[in-house]
Design a protein around this motif. Structure first.
Motif, short mmCIF file in Angstrom:
data_model
loop_
_atom_site.label_atom_id
_atom_site.label_comp_id
_atom_site.label_asym_id
_atom_site.label_seq_id
_atom_site.Cartn_x
_atom_site.Cartn_y
_atom_site.Cartn_z
N GLN A 111 0.87 -1.18 -0.06
CA GLN A 111 0.04 0.01 0.11
C GLN A 111 0.72 1.45 -0.14
O GLN A 111 0.58 2.30 -0.67
N SER A 112 1.98 1.22 0.67
CA SER A 112 2.76 2.34 0.64
C SER A 112 3.40 2.76 -0.56
O SER A 112 4.02 3.78 -0.69
N THR A 113 3.34 1.81 -1.86
CA THR A 113 3.77 2.31 -3.05
C THR A 113 2.93 3.06 -3.72
O THR A 113 3.23 3.91 -4.78
N THR A 116 -0.83 6.64 1.18
CA THR A 116 -0.30 6.91 2.53
C THR A 116 -1.40 6.87 3.57
O THR A 116 -1.24 6.83 4.81
N ASN A 145 7.39 -3.73 3.06
CA ASN A 145 7.23 -3.32 1.72
C ASN A 145 8.24 -3.69 0.72
O ASN A 145 8.53 -3.05 -0.33
#
Length: 215
Positions: A111-113, A116, A145
């Motif tokens: 999800q961090s890619t 946020t 990640n």
């Protein structure tokens, strides 16, 4: 995993891929993007465990087609024998200090890619069943990640089914940070899932980012 279960139980609608004949490269990718994005159904992140009872059941390795209970976790599945542990959809937990205590909803594309937060603008990526799988909570936490890749000679963790985290040793690729390597049985599932993500969300990834110097 999701793609496999869908195609195994349903026929492709007549004319679904109309317009793709003769296309290749980006033109083909763009056309498939249009097709698979035409009809979108949003559900909440909290709905996923219930959907796993339809999409992510282990009907092949340890259980038969009638299985309605146990989930397939590609991070812990042992294809050639009994699993060290198994989960039902009710075994969702926040985190774990060891394997076998429960599962998380794992964003195979972290999800961090692409985000946020879990704001509405992050849907449907935030809750897309095609790339969010049930995975052992401990392995999911340690995977963090990190990208998928080939773990080289420096290994930090080896999990019960043989998957591992180590410094990447991908031929002709400069990234040497940590990578998570699934077992061979599921590398194709991982590749297809990431391809799906890139095709489905190509128009929503203007802020697509990575913490690594080489994308």
């Amino acid at each position: 995993v999701i793609l496999f279960s869908v195609f195994a139980n349903a026929q492709i609608p007549a004319g679904y891929y109309e317009g793709t004949s003769g296309l290749s490269g980006y033109a083909l990718k763009e056309k498939v993007h249009q097709i698979i994005s035409a009809k979108n159904i949003n559900w909440h992140y909290g709905d996923l465990p219930n959907f796993y009872n339809q999409t992510d059941l282990d009907k092949y390795y340890d259980h038969g087609a009638s299985n309605t209970t146990f989930l397939l976790d590609i991070y812990s599945e042992i294809p050639g024998g009994p699993d060290a542990y198994e989960y039902t959809s009710a075994n969702l937990i926040a985190g774990a200090g060891a394997e076998g205590l429960g599962y998380n909803r794992e964003h195979m594309m972290p999800q961090s890619t692409f985000s946020t937060s879990s704001a509405i603008s992050d849907y449907p990526m935030y809750s897309d069943l095609h790339f969010i799988i049930p995975a052992d909570a401990r392995i999911n936490t340690l995977r963090n990640n990190y990208p998928y890749g080939i773990a080289g000679s420096t290994i930090y963790y080896t999990f019960t089914n043989g998957s591992k985290i180590g410094n990447a040793a991908i031929p002709n690729y400069p990234y040497t940070g940590r990578a998570y390597e699934p077992i061979d049985e599921f590398k194709g599932d991982v590749a297809r899932t990431l391809l799906y993500f890139a095709v489905r969300y190509q128009g929503k990834l203007s802020s697509f980012n990575t913490a690594y110097t080489t994308s």
